[in-house]
Design a protein around this motif. Structure first.
Motif, PDB file in Angstrom:
ATOM      1  N   ASP A  17     -15.312  -2.022  -9.241  1.00  0.00           N
ATOM      2  CA  ASP A  17     -15.610  -1.421  -7.939  1.00  0.00           C
ATOM      3  C   ASP A  17     -16.107   0.014  -8.058  1.00  0.00           C
ATOM      4  OD1 ASP A  17     -14.893  -3.716  -6.502  1.00  0.00           O
ATOM      5  OD2 ASP A  17     -12.786  -3.164  -6.548  1.00  0.00           O
ATOM      6  N   PRO A  19     -18.338   2.638  -7.309  1.00  0.00           N
ATOM      7  CA  PRO A  19     -19.414   2.739  -6.312  1.00  0.00           C
ATOM      8  C   PRO A  19     -20.732   3.230  -6.884  1.00  0.00           C
ATOM      9  CG  PRO A  19     -17.411   3.802  -5.518  1.00  0.00           C
ATOM     10  CD  PRO A  19     -17.174   3.440  -6.942  1.00  0.00           C
ATOM     11  N   ALA A  48     -17.039  -0.677  -1.742  1.00  0.00           N
ATOM     12  CA  ALA A  48     -16.324   0.291  -2.581  1.00  0.00           C
ATOM     13  C   ALA A  48     -16.373   1.698  -1.984  1.00  0.00           C
ATOM     14  CB  ALA A  48     -16.909   0.294  -3.987  1.00  0.00           C
ATOM     15  N   GLU A  49     -17.505   2.049  -1.367  1.00  0.00           N
ATOM     16  CA  GLU A  49     -17.651   3.380  -0.760  1.00  0.00           C
ATOM     17  C   GLU A  49     -18.745   3.318   0.290  1.00  0.00           C
ATOM     18  OE1 GLU A  49     -17.734   7.802  -2.446  1.00  0.00           O
ATOM     19  OE2 GLU A  49     -19.444   6.594  -3.103  1.00  0.00           O
ATOM     20  N   ARG A  50     -18.378   3.546   1.526  1.00  0.00           N
ATOM     21  CA  ARG A  50     -19.307   3.419   2.647  1.00  0.00           C
ATOM     22  C   ARG A  50     -20.095   4.715   2.816  1.00  0.00           C
ATOM     23  NH1 ARG A  50     -19.022  -1.120   5.314  1.00  0.00           N
ATOM     24  NH2 ARG A  50     -20.145  -1.266   7.270  1.00  0.00           N
ATOM     25  N   SER A  51     -20.949   4.997   1.864  1.00  0.00           N
ATOM     26  CA  SER A  51     -21.757   6.219   1.914  1.00  0.00           C
ATOM     27  C   SER A  51     -23.064   5.939   2.653  1.00  0.00           C
ATOM     28  CB  SER A  51     -22.069   6.708   0.494  1.00  0.00           C
ATOM     29  OG  SER A  51     -22.973   5.825  -0.153  1.00  0.00           O
TER      30      SER A  51
END
Length: 121
Positions: A17, A19, A48-51
């Protein structure tokens, strides 16, 4: 050594995971025109990371695949993350992609005057 440079090999060797690795691998796959594979990698990157960048890249690949509603959701969400430097720098590109996606979405309204007709939700 050569296998590690391939996006899929990099994904397999990275933490499941991570990111950054997922995002880089998805972007490379998308640039290589391997959109179905990129879709999965970018979905994992967003999980994994909502960027903003991950959301925009996911929206770009969804647009390429004709997944208009998903693309609209992810591109619009990316634009909401305006505090992110990447989003500020690429805002115009994301907005242009969102406009293109929205132009591809249609709505249909059906009415009937037939007695007993029911709408199916």
């Amino acid at each position: 050594m050569v296998a590690a440079a391939h996006p899929l090999a990099a994904l397999a060797q990275s933490a499941p995971d991570d990111p950054g690795d997922l995002l880089r691998g998805g972007i490379e796959l998308r640039r290589d025109g391997r959109n179905e594979e990129a879709l999965e990698a970018l979905r994992r990157a967003v999980e994994a990371e909502r960027s903003g960048r991950a959301l925009a890249e996911l929206g770009y690949v969804e647009r390429s695949l004709g997944h208009w509603m998903d693309a609209e959701t992810h591109l619009a969400e990316a634009l909401l993350l305006e505090e992110e430097r990447w989003v500020r720098h690429h805002r115009r590109d994301v907005q242009d992609a969102l406009s293109e996606v929205r132009a591809s979405i249609g709505r249909v309204r059906v009415t009937s005057n037939v007695d007993g007709a029911e709408a199916d939700p």
